[in-house]
Every structure is written in C-alpha cells, then in structure tokens.
Scaffold this motif. Structure first.
Motif, short mmCIF file in Angstrom:
data_model
loop_
_atom_site.label_atom_id
_atom_site.label_comp_id
_atom_site.label_asym_id
_atom_site.label_seq_id
_atom_site.Cartn_x
_atom_site.Cartn_y
_atom_site.Cartn_z
N ALA A 1 0.86 -1.19 0.00
CA ALA A 1 0.00 0.00 0.00
C ALA A 1 0.89 1.23 0.00
CB ALA A 1 -0.92 -0.01 1.22
N LYS B 1 0.56 4.32 -0.21
CA LYS B 1 0.23 5.54 0.52
C LYS B 1 1.06 5.64 1.80
CE LYS B 1 -3.33 3.20 0.65
NZ LYS B 1 -4.62 2.58 0.49
N ASP C 1 -0.22 -1.04 -4.55
CA ASP C 1 -1.56 -0.45 -4.41
C ASP C 1 -1.40 1.06 -4.45
OD1 ASP C 1 -3.45 1.01 -2.85
OD2 ASP C 1 -3.44 -0.41 -1.20
N HIS D 1 -13.36 -6.84 -2.46
CA HIS D 1 -12.35 -6.22 -1.61
C HIS D 1 -12.99 -5.59 -0.38
CE1 HIS D 1 -10.10 -2.78 -0.07
NE2 HIS D 1 -9.01 -3.39 -0.48
N PHE E 1 -2.46 -4.31 9.07
CA PHE E 1 -1.71 -5.13 10.02
C PHE E 1 -0.87 -4.23 10.93
CE2 PHE E 1 -2.06 -7.24 5.82
CZ PHE E 1 -3.13 -8.05 6.15
C1 LIG Z 1 -7.68 -0.09 0.70
C2 LIG Z 1 -6.50 -0.02 1.59
N1 LIG Z 1 -5.56 -0.98 1.50
C3 LIG Z 1 -4.46 -0.95 2.27
C4 LIG Z 1 -4.25 0.06 3.18
C5 LIG Z 1 -3.00 0.04 3.98
O1 LIG Z 1 -3.23 0.03 5.32
P1 LIG Z 1 -2.02 -0.24 6.34
O2 LIG Z 1 -0.96 0.71 6.00
O3 LIG Z 1 -2.62 0.00 7.66
O4 LIG Z 1 -1.60 -1.66 6.12
C6 LIG Z 1 -5.21 1.07 3.32
C7 LIG Z 1 -5.01 2.16 4.29
O5 LIG Z 1 -5.74 3.07 4.44
C8 LIG Z 1 -6.37 1.03 2.49
O6 LIG Z 1 -7.32 1.98 2.58
#
Ligand SMILES: Cc1ncc(COP(=O)(O)O)c(C=O)c1O
Length: 430
Positions: free
Chosen positions: A63, A65, A84, A204, A248
């Motif tokens: 992810a 972000k 992602d 999802h 996680f």
């Molecule tokens: C759709 C989705 N996937 C993955 C994540 C990643 O989350 P984390 O960094 O807590 O693993 C997020 C976080 O907001 C999310 O919205």
C-alpha cells in the motif's frame, strides 16, 4: 533496542541504524531527517513472501500511501510485490520507474475521469471499484477506447476495526465502498456483470488500520465468502479473488505488540478454507495490501533539539526543528511514539518532557510526557516507527521545506529524496 531490528548502540552511546551512526547522518544530511532501514523493509517483505505468497499462493500489494517515492517503487518492483495506488500521483510515480502495470491495483473513493483514463491507458492490473460514479466513468472510457479491464469491487462489511475512529474504514458509516447492509453491493455487482468493458475478478474490503487482533480478519473473510456465495447463487458467476486489504499493526510504543505477518495470514487462509468450503465455492486467490507493516518500523526521524521551556510545576516543553509538517499523526490520530536521545543512549538518569514541533499550532506536539535523558540544545532526538504515513503525509505548513529521506543498509547510506529548498517552496507561485 525496544525490539527494533537494526537499532544498536555504539561504544560511546550513539544510536546506530543498520550500522550507520546517527551523528554521521546528521552531519551529512542535516535535520530533520527521515532515515529508512532497508534491511528491515527487505526482511519484512521476505516474511510476506514466505507466509503468504509462497505458502498460500497469495498476492501481496504494498500500500504505497504509507511511504512512496521512486526508490521505494524500485524496491517493490525488484522484490516482485504488487503496488496499491490511490491517486494519479502515486500511479505516475510507479510509471516513472517502469513498474509493471499489470501488478498495480488502483484504489480510491473518488477517482477522477483523468485518473481512470490514465489507469486504463497504462493498463493497470486491477481497478478497485468503490462507487456507482466510477462504474459510469469507466464504462465511458472503456467504450471510447475499445478496451476491457479487470476489477475488484470494494464493499463495507460493517466491521468495527477497534482502532482510532479516523482510521476505521470498514464500518457501515464509511465513505469507502458499497454498503452491504442493503442491496447496493449486489446491485453494483449486477451493473459490473452487465458491463462490456469490466471483468469482475474480486471482492475487496479494508477493515481498518494498526489492527492487532486477527479474529477480525476471520470475520472479514466469512462476510466476503458469503457475499461471493450470494453472487454465485443470484447471477451464476463465481468470483476467483478476494482482497482483505491491509491494516496489520506494528509497534509504536509499549501498548503495542510486534506481530509476524503469519499471525494475520494464517488466520486469513484458514478462514478462506473454512468459509469457501462452507459456501461450496472454489478457493480464491487471496490478496493482502500491507502498507504500515512493511515500512513503519523501518523509519526513524532525526531532529535537533532547540528551545527548551520549563514551566515549573506544569510541564517541560522541548522543541525540535520539525514537527507536524513531517509527522502529522500525533495531531491527526493522537498517535503515540517512542523516542530516544540518539547521542545519550548510555545515560540512565531521566526526566519527563513533552516534545513539540516548531509549527505555529498549539497542537504541534510530537510526543506527550516521555521519559528521556535530560535534553540540551543540539542533542539529536530519534523518533522511532516513523516509516509509515510520515513522509507521505508531510506538508509545507508554515512554508517549511520537507526533510530529505536517506536509506541505510548494513553500514551504508544513500539519499533517495532530496531536502526541499526555499526555492522549491516558491516553485509554483506566480
Ligand atoms: C484499501 C486499503 N488498502 C491498504 C491500506 C493500507 O493500510 P495499512 O498501512 O494499515 O496496512 C489502506 C489504508 O488506508 C487502504 O485503505
């Protein structure tokens, strides 16, 4: 140190990260400074490969972000994970290093026409459809371009993630995904199945972030399996992928456990076996989307101590040369961090202080009431577990330039993002 791999003390009491001394890093790159331990990132990716990809034939998408720049994209590309992304900017970053587009999952609750056109043009592997507006836009784009695209559909399974309210995304009252408590999600499936350009591959859900319990993922899989069963019964169409999202949890302070990925993935895959069997469904490919778990504990932010204000009998404020511009999580989520004085690891005498930033906001507090060796001007403060949602959420509030990012690995350091300059701040001003 505190169980962090790669954090050690030199003979003179100086903190070393993956065998690189912090005073050396501060001298070379200045402060504030984001330091990422590559060894830690690679070790965690290895854990995911062993306990999800190889063991269960699963797919893991990082992810992005949580922490993204070109070098992080290159690492993920080299390690063979999927990516992602949630915006045109993240997608563009991936494209800039020739990330294999077939391994990109495109998320977001308000993807624009331009972003979706870009995703179709690049040929991303999956688009996660979040709402009806996206179905409309995508159908137009695909028709015009005579293309098809694989999609997953995001649903809100109504699970309370037991975490801070602002990072709960799975409950019914959420801006993300199609609600499941009414007919919306099934109606969306019907629309996708009737669409010429959209190939429905998966369902999802993402139930929250910084989660430390695994039974919540079992519940998530149970709900998704039932949904896949309903789709099969209603439409005669069997979905072959489920995506359990990320969330996680990691170690920030003594209230948190440090958990291996198998703590989560074993439960997820056991639940998949159980519930897909129960609903007479073939076993799907399971996607996970860890962000924080891969990079969070790999990050350390180094600051220099400046002004110290001792309000007798009330509180002692110690100001550092960064703050909410490089770490918004305390102000945003009341996040709690662990920190050490990098140049005073061998000092046992401690006092309780509050670490604050230099921004013009009373809420610009990094750590409240932490016990540390007596801090003096010029000391190096190291805040731990800052690898996720720090650099990626950084801002230029107060026109403060963003810090650089350095990667350390086994005694070596390399700059991967340069420090912003005042001219960078002016770049788009007219
Ligand atoms: C759709 C989705 N996937 C993955 C994540 C990643 O989350 P984390 O960094 O807590 O693993 C997020 C976080 O907001 C999310 O919205």
């Amino acid at each position: 140190m505190f169980g962090y791999r790669g954090l050690t003390m030199a003979e003179d009491g100086m903190l070393k990260i993956s065998d690189v001394r912090c005073d050396y890093l501060v001298k070379k790159y200045g402060t504030p400074l984001y330091v990422m331990n590559e060894e830690e990132i690679l070790e965690r990716i290895r854990d995911i490969k062993q306990n999800h990809i190889l063991k269960y034939n699963g797919v893991a998408a990082y992810a992005s972000k949580a922490f993204l720049n070109k070098e992080m994209c290159r690492i993920i590309k080299r390690e063979g994970l999927w990516l992602d992304v949630v915006s045109g900017g993240e997608l563009y970053t991936a494209k800039s290093v020739d990330f294999p587009m077939e391994n990109v999952i495109f998320h977001g609750n308000n993807k624009t026409y331009e972003e979706l056109s870009m995703a179709v043009e690049y040929g991303v592997g999956r688009i996660v459809i979040d709402n009806f507006n996206e179905i409309d836009i995508l159908e137009d784009i695909l028709k015009e371009n005579k293309k098809t695209i694989d999609v997953q559909i995001r649903v809100t399974p109504g699970i309370d993630g037991h975490t801070h309210e602002f990072i709960r995304t799975g409950q019914v009252d959420s801006k993300f995904g199609f609600p499941m408590h009414d007919e919306s999600a099934l109606y969306a499936v019907k629309r996708i199945l009737n669409s010429e350009g959209l190939n429905l591959r998966g369902v999802h859900a993402h139930i929250g972030s910084q989660l430390h319990q695994n039974n919540i993922y079992r519940l998530e899989v149970e709900i998704l399996a039932k949904f896949v069963g309903d789709i099969k019964n209603l439409f005669g169409y069997e979905i072959d992928e489920i995506n359990c999202g990320g969330g996680f949890g990691i170690f920030y302070n003594e209230e948190d456990k440090r958990l291996p990925i198998s703590f989560f993935t074993d439960v997820i895959h056991e639940a998949v076996d159980e519930f897909f069997n129960k609903y007479n469904l073939k076993k799907p490919t399971v996607f996970i989307e860890p962000g924080r778990w891969i990079v969070g504990e790999a990050g350390v932010t180094l600051y220099k101590v400046g002004a110290i204000k001792d309000i007798k009998g009330v509180r002692k404020y110690v100001s550092v040369d960064g703050g909410m511009t490089d770490n918004i999580r305390t102000a945003l989520y009341s996040a709690k961090y662990t920190a050490v004085v990098a140049n005073k690891l061998n000092i046992d005498d401690k006092e309780v202080v509050t670490i604050c930033g230099k921004c013009c906001e009373s809420g610009d507090i990094l750590i409240r009431d932490i016990s540390l060796p007596k801090l003096e001007k010029g000391d190096i403060l190291a805040v731990l577990s800052t690898g996720a949602y720090n650099y990626s959420m950084a801002s230029n509030y107060n026109r403060i330039p963003r810090p650089p990012v350095v990667i350390v690995n086994n005694g070596k350091d390399r700059l991967i993002v340069k420090r912003e300059t005042y001219d960078d701040i002016l770049r788009n001003d007219i």
